[in-house]
Scaffold this motif. Structure first.
Motif, mmCIF file in Angstrom:
data_model
loop_
_atom_site.group_PDB
_atom_site.id
_atom_site.type_symbol
_atom_site.label_atom_id
_atom_site.label_comp_id
_atom_site.label_asym_id
_atom_site.label_seq_id
_atom_site.Cartn_x
_atom_site.Cartn_y
_atom_site.Cartn_z
ATOM 1 N N TYR A 19 26.721 40.559 37.350
ATOM 2 C CA TYR A 19 27.033 40.890 38.735
ATOM 3 C C TYR A 19 27.390 42.372 38.869
ATOM 4 O O TYR A 19 26.977 43.043 39.817
ATOM 5 C CB TYR A 19 28.191 40.047 39.251
ATOM 6 N N ILE A 20 28.166 42.862 37.932
ATOM 7 C CA ILE A 20 28.569 44.270 37.983
ATOM 8 C C ILE A 20 27.346 45.170 37.889
ATOM 9 O O ILE A 20 27.196 46.117 38.681
ATOM 10 C CB ILE A 20 29.581 44.580 36.855
ATOM 11 N N ALA A 21 26.465 44.894 36.962
ATOM 12 C CA ALA A 21 25.265 45.717 36.816
ATOM 13 C C ALA A 21 24.383 45.644 38.058
ATOM 14 O O ALA A 21 23.894 46.673 38.546
ATOM 15 C CB ALA A 21 24.479 45.267 35.588
ATOM 16 N N PHE A 22 24.194 44.447 38.597
ATOM 17 C CA PHE A 22 23.346 44.286 39.774
ATOM 18 C C PHE A 22 23.900 45.062 40.970
ATOM 19 O O PHE A 22 23.165 45.789 41.649
ATOM 20 C CB PHE A 22 23.211 42.802 40.118
ATOM 21 N N PHE A 23 25.194 44.912 41.253
ATOM 22 C CA PHE A 23 25.756 45.588 42.416
ATOM 23 C C PHE A 23 25.877 47.092 42.207
ATOM 24 O O PHE A 23 25.814 47.862 43.163
ATOM 25 C CB PHE A 23 27.111 44.977 42.790
ATOM 26 N N THR A 24 26.025 47.528 40.984
ATOM 27 C CA THR A 24 26.033 48.966 40.728
ATOM 28 C C THR A 24 24.660 49.562 41.019
ATOM 29 O O THR A 24 24.544 50.620 41.655
ATOM 30 C CB THR A 24 26.446 49.251 39.274
ATOM 31 N N VAL A 25 23.624 48.895 40.603
ATOM 32 C CA VAL A 25 22.256 49.365 40.885
ATOM 33 C C VAL A 25 21.979 49.321 42.383
ATOM 34 O O VAL A 25 21.387 50.249 42.945
ATOM 35 C CB VAL A 25 21.226 48.542 40.086
ATOM 36 N N CYS A 26 22.422 48.244 43.034
ATOM 37 C CA CYS A 26 22.257 48.165 44.493
ATOM 38 C C CYS A 26 22.998 49.314 45.171
ATOM 39 O O CYS A 26 22.487 49.925 46.117
ATOM 40 C CB CYS A 26 22.779 46.840 45.026
ATOM 41 N N GLY A 27 24.196 49.594 44.709
ATOM 42 C CA GLY A 27 24.969 50.698 45.268
ATOM 43 C C GLY A 27 24.277 52.033 45.063
ATOM 44 O O GLY A 27 24.315 52.903 45.939
ATOM 45 N N PHE A 28 23.637 52.205 43.920
ATOM 46 C CA PHE A 28 22.912 53.442 43.673
ATOM 47 C C PHE A 28 21.796 53.626 44.686
ATOM 48 O O PHE A 28 21.642 54.700 45.279
ATOM 49 C CB PHE A 28 22.342 53.457 42.250
ATOM 50 N N PHE A 29 21.014 52.585 44.917
ATOM 51 C CA PHE A 29 19.897 52.717 45.850
ATOM 52 C C PHE A 29 20.363 52.855 47.296
ATOM 53 O O PHE A 29 19.775 53.606 48.077
ATOM 54 C CB PHE A 29 18.915 51.552 45.680
ATOM 55 N N VAL A 30 21.426 52.148 47.664
ATOM 56 C CA VAL A 30 21.981 52.319 49.007
ATOM 57 C C VAL A 30 22.516 53.741 49.158
ATOM 58 O O VAL A 30 22.311 54.395 50.191
ATOM 59 C CB VAL A 30 23.082 51.274 49.276
ATOM 60 N N PHE A 89 29.322 58.641 45.137
ATOM 61 C CA PHE A 89 30.451 57.983 45.797
ATOM 62 C C PHE A 89 30.092 56.588 46.310
ATOM 63 O O PHE A 89 30.888 55.657 46.188
ATOM 64 C CB PHE A 89 31.006 58.848 46.930
ATOM 65 N N VAL A 90 28.897 56.416 46.841
ATOM 66 C CA VAL A 90 28.506 55.086 47.301
ATOM 67 C C VAL A 90 28.324 54.148 46.110
ATOM 68 O O VAL A 90 28.738 52.986 46.158
ATOM 69 C CB VAL A 90 27.229 55.161 48.172
ATOM 70 N N THR A 91 27.754 54.634 45.037
ATOM 71 C CA THR A 91 27.591 53.809 43.836
ATOM 72 C C THR A 91 28.954 53.418 43.279
ATOM 73 O O THR A 91 29.178 52.259 42.916
ATOM 74 C CB THR A 91 26.793 54.570 42.763
ATOM 75 N N PHE A 92 29.874 54.353 43.250
ATOM 76 C CA PHE A 92 31.222 54.084 42.757
ATOM 77 C C PHE A 92 31.939 53.091 43.669
ATOM 78 O O PHE A 92 32.663 52.203 43.194
ATOM 79 C CB PHE A 92 32.018 55.382 42.642
ATOM 80 N N PHE A 93 31.722 53.190 44.981
ATOM 81 C CA PHE A 93 32.323 52.259 45.934
ATOM 82 C C PHE A 93 31.817 50.836 45.668
ATOM 83 O O PHE A 93 32.607 49.889 45.612
ATOM 84 C CB PHE A 93 32.001 52.695 47.364
ATOM 85 N N PHE A 94 30.514 50.681 45.483
ATOM 86 C CA PHE A 94 29.960 49.362 45.173
ATOM 87 C C PHE A 94 30.517 48.850 43.842
ATOM 88 O O PHE A 94 30.818 47.655 43.706
ATOM 89 C CB PHE A 94 28.431 49.428 45.099
ATOM 90 N N TYR A 95 30.658 49.723 42.867
ATOM 91 C CA TYR A 95 31.188 49.360 41.556
ATOM 92 C C TYR A 95 32.619 48.824 41.690
ATOM 93 O O TYR A 95 32.970 47.799 41.104
ATOM 94 C CB TYR A 95 31.135 50.580 40.644
#
Length: 114
Positions: free
Chosen positions: A6-17, A38-44
């Motif tokens: 889950y962490i890896a998936f949402f981190t990647v999603c955060g990167f693309f968003v 910052f958006v990737t870190f927020f998703f993380y």
């Protein structure tokens, strides 16, 4: 599914968003990199908070998998299945024999009538 997935998936999603957000709002390359980071870190961080609330480590560590019990249940179910298969085979054989005898009797009676 494990929490690391889950962490890896949402981190990647955060990167693309973050990448899409930075492409829409940033003019400079440094701004794009900053927004994306910052958006990737927020998703993380958000996914870590969600996992902390929904996964109770103490509860999952105290659960015990009773292998013997599950094996006994599986053995019982397999023996019941074998018994039912034998019953079904016997019923199918009886029905097939009745149909053979019935068609033979019908053929004899038709031959006598003709």
């Amino acid at each position: 599914m494990r929490a690391e997935n889950y962490i890896a998936f949402f981190t990647v999603c955060g990167f693309f968003v973050g990448l899409v957000f930075s492409l829409l709002n940033a003019d400079d390359a440094v701004d794009m990199m900053g927004y994306t980071f910052f958006v990737t870190f927020f998703f993380y961080l958000i996914i870590h908070i969600i996992i902390m609330n929904y996964v109770d480590v103490k509860k999952s560590m105290t659960q015990y998998f009773d292998k013997e019990k599950h094996e006994d249940v599986a053995d019982y179910l397999l023996t019941e299945l074998a018994i039912r298969e034998k019953r079904m085979e016997n019923l199918i054989i009886k029905v097939a024999n009745k149909n053979k005898n019935g068609t033979a009797k019908n053929a004899k009676s038709k031959a006598k009538a003709a």
